[in-house]
Write a protein that holds these residues in place. Structure first.
Motif, PDB file in Angstrom:
ATOM      1  N   ALA A  14      21.108  71.313  13.112  1.00  0.00           N
ATOM      2  CA  ALA A  14      20.659  70.810  14.650  1.00  0.00           C
ATOM      3  C   ALA A  14      21.510  71.552  15.642  1.00  0.00           C
ATOM      4  O   ALA A  14      22.714  71.185  15.862  1.00  0.00           O
ATOM      5  N   PRO A  15      20.947  71.772  16.759  1.00  0.00           N
ATOM      6  CA  PRO A  15      21.689  72.295  17.823  1.00  0.00           C
ATOM      7  C   PRO A  15      22.522  71.093  18.647  1.00  0.00           C
ATOM      8  O   PRO A  15      21.792  69.861  18.387  1.00  0.00           O
ATOM      9  N   GLU A  16      23.591  71.127  19.072  1.00  0.00           N
ATOM     10  CA  GLU A  16      24.248  70.413  19.902  1.00  0.00           C
ATOM     11  C   GLU A  16      23.275  69.750  21.218  1.00  0.00           C
ATOM     12  O   GLU A  16      22.891  70.588  21.706  1.00  0.00           O
ATOM     13  N   PRO A  17      23.527  68.460  21.287  1.00  0.00           N
ATOM     14  CA  PRO A  17      22.813  68.103  22.319  1.00  0.00           C
ATOM     15  C   PRO A  17      23.313  68.486  23.876  1.00  0.00           C
ATOM     16  O   PRO A  17      24.469  68.628  23.792  1.00  0.00           O
ATOM     17  N   LEU A  18      22.467  68.990  24.656  1.00  0.00           N
ATOM     18  CA  LEU A  18      22.956  69.463  25.817  1.00  0.00           C
ATOM     19  C   LEU A  18      23.846  68.605  26.822  1.00  0.00           C
ATOM     20  O   LEU A  18      23.474  67.276  26.727  1.00  0.00           O
ATOM     21  N   PRO A  19      24.757  68.906  27.270  1.00  0.00           N
ATOM     22  CA  PRO A  19      25.469  67.933  28.271  1.00  0.00           C
ATOM     23  C   PRO A  19      24.976  67.495  29.471  1.00  0.00           C
ATOM     24  O   PRO A  19      23.999  68.325  29.960  1.00  0.00           O
ATOM     25  N   ASP A  20      25.067  66.196  29.722  1.00  0.00           N
ATOM     26  CA  ASP A  20      24.267  65.565  30.773  1.00  0.00           C
ATOM     27  C   ASP A  20      24.816  66.300  32.160  1.00  0.00           C
ATOM     28  O   ASP A  20      26.126  66.261  32.360  1.00  0.00           O
ATOM     29  N   PRO A  21      23.736  66.929  32.834  1.00  0.00           N
ATOM     30  CA  PRO A  21      24.321  67.639  34.096  1.00  0.00           C
ATOM     31  C   PRO A  21      24.725  66.568  35.224  1.00  0.00           C
ATOM     32  O   PRO A  21      25.642  66.962  36.181  1.00  0.00           O
ATOM     33  N   ARG A  63      29.853  67.778  37.987  1.00  0.00           N
ATOM     34  CA  ARG A  63      29.939  69.456  37.725  1.00  0.00           C
ATOM     35  C   ARG A  63      30.133  70.137  38.845  1.00  0.00           C
ATOM     36  O   ARG A  63      30.607  71.208  38.920  1.00  0.00           O
ATOM     37  N   ALA A  64      29.258  69.860  40.069  1.00  0.00           N
ATOM     38  CA  ALA A  64      29.392  70.485  41.316  1.00  0.00           C
ATOM     39  C   ALA A  64      30.821  70.385  41.764  1.00  0.00           C
ATOM     40  O   ALA A  64      31.395  71.357  42.476  1.00  0.00           O
TER      41      ALA A  64
END
Length: 96
Positions: A14-21, A63-64
């Motif tokens: 399974a792909p890694e879950p996308l990081p929370d932006p 992240r910004a």
């Protein structure tokens, strides 16, 4: 036992879950990403040099904020100011 092995195989593919932006990062996490000291990040944030968010006594970075820190680090640094002797200044006044 076979069910556990199957579940482990499915998790591995399974792909890694996308990081929370919208995740807020600590100075330690940002320091690890940018290869900077967390203490330096905290000091620069407290001085108002780096963008950050303050929650009580805790500094957090979006992240910004991290993108802006990277942009700021790529900005050219001002050249050092040239020292002028008193004699040069006095000569300028005499010439005028």
């Amino acid at each position: 036992m076979a069910i556990r092995e199957l579940a482990a195989a499915v998790r591995a593919t399974a792909p890694e879950p996308l990081p929370d932006p919208d995740a807020l990062l600590t100075a330690e996490e940002v320091g690890e990403l940018l290869q900077l000291s967390p203490r330096t990040l905290k000091d620069q944030a407290a001085a108002g040099v780096l963008p950050h968010h303050r929650f009580g006594r805790h500094d957090r970075f979006t992240r910004a904020d991290v993108a802006e820190i990277v942009r700021l680090s790529a900005a050219p640094v001002k050249p050092p100011r040239r020292r002028v002797s008193v004699a040069e200044v006095a000569q300028d006044f005499r010439a005028a």
